[in-house]
Enzyme design. Structure first.
Site, PDB file in Angstrom:
ATOM      1  N   SER A  88      -2.415  -5.575   2.289  1.00 51.26           N
ATOM      2  CA  SER A  88      -3.764  -5.694   2.528  1.00 51.26           C
ATOM      3  C   SER A  88      -4.476  -5.127   3.768  1.00 51.26           C
ATOM      4  O   SER A  88      -4.687  -3.897   4.102  1.00 51.26           O
ATOM      5  CB  SER A  88      -3.953  -7.106   2.386  1.00 51.26           C
ATOM      6  OG  SER A  88      -5.503  -7.429   2.136  1.00 51.26           O
TER       7      SER A  88
ATOM      8  N   ASP B 245      -5.343   8.786   6.701  1.00 52.58           N
ATOM      9  CA  ASP B 245      -6.153   9.651   6.335  1.00 52.58           C
ATOM     10  C   ASP B 245      -7.331  10.464   6.838  1.00 52.58           C
ATOM     11  O   ASP B 245      -7.660  11.438   6.580  1.00 52.58           O
ATOM     12  CB  ASP B 245      -7.159   8.769   4.989  1.00 52.58           C
ATOM     13  CG  ASP B 245      -6.238   8.436   4.010  1.00 52.58           C
ATOM     14  OD1 ASP B 245      -4.984   8.461   3.867  1.00 52.58           O
ATOM     15  OD2 ASP B 245      -7.058   8.032   2.721  1.00 52.58           O
TER      16      ASP B 245
ATOM     17  N   LYS C 151      -1.190  -3.582  -1.465  1.00 51.85           N
ATOM     18  CA  LYS C 151      -2.280  -4.382  -2.234  1.00 51.85           C
ATOM     19  C   LYS C 151      -3.384  -3.951  -1.840  1.00 51.85           C
ATOM     20  O   LYS C 151      -4.221  -3.959  -0.815  1.00 51.85           O
ATOM     21  CB  LYS C 151      -1.983  -5.968  -1.513  1.00 51.85           C
ATOM     22  CG  LYS C 151      -3.165  -6.934  -2.007  1.00 51.85           C
ATOM     23  CD  LYS C 151      -3.062  -8.153  -1.225  1.00 51.85           C
ATOM     24  CE  LYS C 151      -3.998  -9.249  -1.776  1.00 51.85           C
ATOM     25  NZ  LYS C 151      -5.300  -8.778  -1.309  1.00 51.85           N
TER      26      LYS C 151
END
Length: 412
Positions: free
Chosen positions: A305, A316, A330
């Site tokens: 999470s 990224d 998650k």
């Protein structure tokens, strides 16, 4: 004369309609009784709340006495299980225990203990906490709490904690046995606010290299993190290892604020989107205190999470390296909604997406328990030891600004 005639005609029509309704209700009641349903005033209208009507019918007509409250709780649990693995119902009796760890503090006496042979052994007292201030020591055995014997009676740790916790300012009487003096001592302890720290450790592992371990993303985590970073900077840190292993997540906004410390202005951190929740983008500001530090983040299969949001933002944006095993996966966002009786629902309202647009939520089938066996399956397939054992879905392949290949659909 025509007006009087029309009035009489309307009155007759109204009387006929009323008689028809009465006859229909009597016929319905007769058929209702004839079919073996003996309750009074139970009419199940097809367009009304079917679930509520069923509960009312059970309460009024079921052969044995049942707890409608218990049935309601069980029904809510079953309903949410059919949605996704993370929507959940929290009974009022459990709400405080569930939410307390993320709030960063609780009210209690300030001790850590273990259960040894049915005896509560104090392992540590919180510095400047209520117990430490009145002289309770590590190694003391708790014998009684408010004159209730808790030693040698096979009382659970949860039951002990429930007796020791309480509202700030209230008192609890604790009788301890001190092995060093072979004495029993009574203490009247005034409960107070006890902090729960989410930054476990922060130190220099080598010249210029700092290390910070975060165990969850609670209300106080950001402030703890900033304090730790500032201290490490004073000790010469310009490279940082952030350890997120075993970190199951927490508050989304806290993870975003920590990611903001590493990224440049207007770099996308994460975005969320759901059927009833329009897309919301979260961008970095220019105020990050770690922008000039090199960073490595450690993750494992229990990093979930909020941990994955932070790691995904770093990965990224090509800001640093992610080291370890594939994270939990998650990618669903829950909103906690309080109910009138003090209970709450944590309902999935959106998915979150990393800056390249990937959702890292692993697959699930509503109502299936297979989802919870995924970690075991990874181990059995050899993924914990061999990278080649990871199954990658080429249809969920994404590319970072510098050309690095990353994948969605199953963790970072």
């Amino acid at each position: 004369m025509e007006k009087i005639s029309n009035s009489r005609k309307q009155a007759w029509i109204a009387l006929v309609i009323a008689l028809a309704l009465i006859i229909g209700m009597m016929l319905g009641f007769y058929l209702h009784r004839r079919n073996g349903v003996q309750g009074d005033n139970i009419f199940l209208y097809p367009k009304s709340n079917k679930l509520l009507n069923v509960l009312k019918l059970i309460e009024a007509e079921y052969v044995d006495t049942v707890s409608v409250e218990r049935l309601t709780d069980q029904t809510i649990v079953s309903l949410l299980k059919q949605l996704d693995p993370h929507s959940a119902y929290i009974p009022a009796s459990e709400l405080q225990a569930v939410t307390e760890p993320l709030e960063g503090n609780f009210s209690g006496i300030g001790v850590q203990f273990n259960m040894q042979n049915d005896t509560v052994v104090i392992v540590n007292t919180i510095p400047n906490g209520p117990s430490a201030l009145i002289g309770i020591q590590a190694g003391d055995r708790i014998i009684k709490v408010n004159d209730t014997v808790v030693a040698g009676v096979k009382m659970s740790s949860e039951a002990i904690v429930k007796r020791l916790k309480g509202p700030r300012g209230t008192k609890v009487k604790v009788t301890i046995f001190r092995p060093s003096t072979r004495r029993q001592i009574d203490y009247d302890i005034t409960r107070n606010t006890i902090p729960l720290y989410s930054v476990d450790v922060a130190y220099m592992v080598a010249p210029e290299i700092g290390y910070i371990k975060i165990n969850q993303f609670a209300r106080t985590t950001f402030d703890e993190f900033v304090t730790a970073v500032n201290q490490l900077h004073m000790e010469g840190m310009n490279k940082l290892i952030v350890d997120l292993r075993g970190n199951g997540g927490g508050y989304l906004d806290v993870a975003i604020k920590i990611a903001d410390q590493f990224l440049g202005e207007n770099q996308l951190i994460v975005y969320t989107q759901g059927r009833a929740k329009p897309r919301e983008d979260f961008y970095a500001t220019a105020s990050g205190i770690c922008q000039s530090d090199s960073v490595i983040m450690l993750i494992d299969e229990f990093s979930a999470s909020a941990s994955e949001i932070l790691a995904g933002a770093i990965q990224d944006n090509d800001r640093g390296l992610i080291v370890g095993r594939r994270s939990f996966g998650k990618g669903l966002v829950q909103e906690q909604i309080p109910l009138a009786d003090g209970s709450a629902i944590r309902l999935t309202v959106a998915r979150y997406y990393t800056p390249t647009g990937r959702c890292i939520q692993k697959p699930y089938a509503p109502g299936s328990d297979e989802y919870y066996k995924d970690i075991t399956q990874r181990y059995l397939h050899g993924e914990f030891l061999t990278k080649d054992s990871i199954k990658l879905n080429d249809s969920l392949k994404y590319t970072t600004p510098r050309g690095r290949i990353v994948y969605g659909g199953g963790g970072i």
